[in-house]
Design a protein around this motif. Structure first.
Motif, PDB file in Angstrom:
ATOM      1  N   ILE A 177       0.840  -1.198   0.000  1.00 41.88           N
ATOM      2  CA  ILE A 177       0.000   0.000   0.000  1.00 41.88           C
ATOM      3  C   ILE A 177       0.873   1.246   0.000  1.00 41.88           C
ATOM      4  O   ILE A 177       0.631   2.197  -0.760  1.00 41.88           O
ATOM      5  CB  ILE A 177      -0.947  -0.007   1.224  1.00 41.88           C
ATOM      6  CG1 ILE A 177      -1.958  -1.150   1.091  1.00 41.88           C
ATOM      7  CG2 ILE A 177      -1.676   1.329   1.355  1.00 41.88           C
ATOM      8  CD1 ILE A 177      -2.868  -1.319   2.293  1.00 41.88           C
ATOM      9  N   ARG A 178       1.923   1.249   0.821  1.00 42.77           N
ATOM     10  CA  ARG A 178       2.805   2.421   0.911  1.00 42.77           C
ATOM     11  C   ARG A 178       3.470   2.730  -0.429  1.00 42.77           C
ATOM     12  O   ARG A 178       3.648   3.889  -0.789  1.00 42.77           O
ATOM     13  CB  ARG A 178       3.876   2.188   1.979  1.00 42.77           C
ATOM     14  CG  ARG A 178       3.362   2.340   3.402  1.00 42.77           C
ATOM     15  CD  ARG A 178       4.509   2.552   4.378  1.00 42.77           C
ATOM     16  NE  ARG A 178       3.997   2.730   5.725  1.00 42.77           N
ATOM     17  CZ  ARG A 178       4.041   1.808   6.673  1.00 42.77           C
ATOM     18  NH1 ARG A 178       4.559   0.623   6.408  1.00 42.77           N
ATOM     19  NH2 ARG A 178       3.561   2.055   7.880  1.00 42.77           N
ATOM     20  N   GLU A 179       3.861   1.694  -1.173  1.00 42.92           N
ATOM     21  CA  GLU A 179       4.547   1.942  -2.436  1.00 42.92           C
ATOM     22  C   GLU A 179       3.594   2.212  -3.587  1.00 42.92           C
ATOM     23  O   GLU A 179       4.028   2.492  -4.706  1.00 42.92           O
ATOM     24  CB  GLU A 179       5.444   0.745  -2.784  1.00 42.92           C
ATOM     25  CG  GLU A 179       4.697  -0.503  -3.228  1.00 42.92           C
ATOM     26  CD  GLU A 179       5.603  -1.694  -3.491  1.00 42.92           C
ATOM     27  OE1 GLU A 179       6.707  -1.728  -2.908  1.00 42.92           O
ATOM     28  OE2 GLU A 179       5.214  -2.579  -4.273  1.00 42.92           O
ATOM     29  N   GLY A 180       2.277   2.117  -3.324  1.00 42.71           N
ATOM     30  CA  GLY A 180       1.294   2.434  -4.349  1.00 42.71           C
ATOM     31  C   GLY A 180       0.882   1.274  -5.227  1.00 42.71           C
ATOM     32  O   GLY A 180       0.201   1.473  -6.236  1.00 42.71           O
ATOM     33  N   SER A 181       1.258   0.044  -4.858  1.00 45.95           N
ATOM     34  CA  SER A 181       0.904  -1.122  -5.671  1.00 45.95           C
ATOM     35  C   SER A 181      -0.522  -1.605  -5.420  1.00 45.95           C
ATOM     36  O   SER A 181      -1.050  -2.394  -6.205  1.00 45.95           O
ATOM     37  CB  SER A 181       1.881  -2.276  -5.402  1.00 45.95           C
ATOM     38  OG  SER A 181       3.191  -1.920  -5.805  1.00 45.95           O
TER      39      SER A 181
END
Length: 416
Positions: A177-181
């Motif tokens: 989630i943090r990396e935008g995946s």
């Protein structure tokens, strides 16, 4: 974290699970799933799980291993609890990250017994092979079933690195989630290892308790009279979503995953170094990622398996990572009540930590009557403790040398 689903010994669902912990009750008992009389350790923490009562039909029950049933049941509870309309989400932005140490061990052993006529035939008869054998053999069947239940078409994976699997699966989901995946992750773990082969494996290395005449008090983390852990089954699954998105929709936020780290000691398959250096390093990195000073930790959920080696190892790690604050912060092990469900326990403990934050209660360490002099921290013996809980550190230790740590904290608006 906006949704929680739990299936554990003594706790079918969040409320029963939390009631068990706060009351300091134990769910350990004599093994009833099979005749355990030939074994060295004959106690376990079994869950009163009824697949029909959980809404599974005959075909689902036959297709899914018991651990997969646990995972899907927890997913349904977590999704409903989150209040999130999964049908309105882009399915390619929804993922699954599950942990498991032994996956479909229950079904694999049962199928072997059928094909070998309970071990009487050296050459197994493939005519008796279940049509669902691939689902039992492939650990990927579990996250696939969860993905179907949640309608997730994004990243779907299974993490299997022993007893830190449940922690690592949730940590991996948070990073996606943090990396935008992904926008939303269904994350957690499930294991149902109470089978003859798994019991025999731990018998062989003498890791499990022999307190067969007193199963209720057999799990004794940090107690001088402990003699091994109690095998268990269980599962916990969470709905994770980006923090601001959850706030915008008015979701109830149980906790925020502030930091996570994992290390390996590269030392021994089952042995641990006395100084706890690798666990301490994982704790330091997780705290740094969360941007939290060690003195702000309000509660430490210990791995606390109930083996002398582990209890002393992580006590040293807490002292190394937290400094003097290690003597001030309450530490406890819920394994004293729900046993050790291998790859699932990390997620089960995350559920306990999130509920501790929500209710401002620290669960106790049951059965702790005679403290080990080398374990000299505040292990919250016997009785739950009411106190403000904004920040929790939870740790895990697994065969192979894996050491993991995660920091959970109360939603920003709920903190002091």
């Amino acid at each position: 974290m906006t949704g929680i689903g739990v299936r554990t010994p003594g706790g079918i669902g969040r409320k029963e699970f939390w009631d068990l912990l706060t009351e300091g009750r134990t769910a350990t008992r004599n093994i009833s799933f099979f005749d355990a009389s030939p074994f060295r350790s004959r106690v376990a923490a079994e869950a009163d799980f009824d697949p029909e009562a959980e809404g599974f039909g005959p075909r689902e029950i036959r297709r899914m291993d018991r651990a997969t049933q646990f995972a899907v049941a927890c997913t349904r509870e977590a999704v409903a609890d989150s209040g999130l309309d999964f049908g309105g989400l882009d399915p390619h932005r929804v993922g699954v990250s599950l942990g498991s140490a032994v996956a479909a061990a229950t079904s694999l052993e049962n199928e072997y017994l059928v094909m070998s006529d309970r071990g009487r035939e050296w050459l197994v008869d493939p005519d008796y092979l279940s049509p669902h054998m691939f689902d039992y053999l492939s650990p990927g069947a579990m996250p696939a079933e969860v993905a179907w239940a949640a309608g997730a078409e994004g990243p779907v994976t299974l993490v299997s690195d022993g007893c830190t699997s449940g922690l690592d699966a949730v940590g991996y989901a948070a990073r996606l989630i943090r990396e935008g995946s992904a926008d939303v992750m269904v994350a957690g773990a499930a294991d149902t290892p109470i089978t003859p082969i798994v019991v025999a494996c731990f018998d062989a290395i003498k890791a499990t308790t022999t307190r067969n005449d007193d199963p209720e008090h057999a799990s004794r983390p940090f107690d001088a009279t402990r003699d091994g852990f109690v095998l268990a089954e269980g599962a916990a699954v969470f709905v994770l979503e980006e923090y601001e998105s959850a706030r915008r929709r008015g979701a109830r936020i149980y906790a925020e995953i502030g930091g996570y780290a994992t290390r390996c000691n590269a030392y021994h398959m089952t042995g641990l170094k006395k100084d706890g250096r690798e666990m301490a390093e994982a704790i330091r990195v997780a705290l740094d990622e969360a941007r939290i000073d060690p003195t702000r930790v309000d509660y430490v959920n210990a791995h606390g398996s109930g083996t002398r080696q582990n209890d002393r190892h992580e006590t040293a790690a807490f002292k190394a990572a937290l400094g003097e604050h290690a003597y001030a912060v309450p530490v406890s092990s819920i394994k004293s009540m729900v046993g050790h469900s291998l790859g699932a326990i990390g997620s089960v403990e995350i559920a306990a930590c999130a509920l501790a934050i929500e209710h401002d209660v620290v669960p106790p360490t049951a059965n702790l009557h005679q403290a080990d002099p080398e374990c000299d921290l505040d292990y919250v013996p016997l009785t739950a403790r009411e106190q403000r809980v904004d920040t929790v550190l939870t740790v895990g230790s697994g065969f192979g040398g894996f050491q993991s740590a995660m920091v959970l904290r109360a939603p920003e608006e709920a903190q002091r």
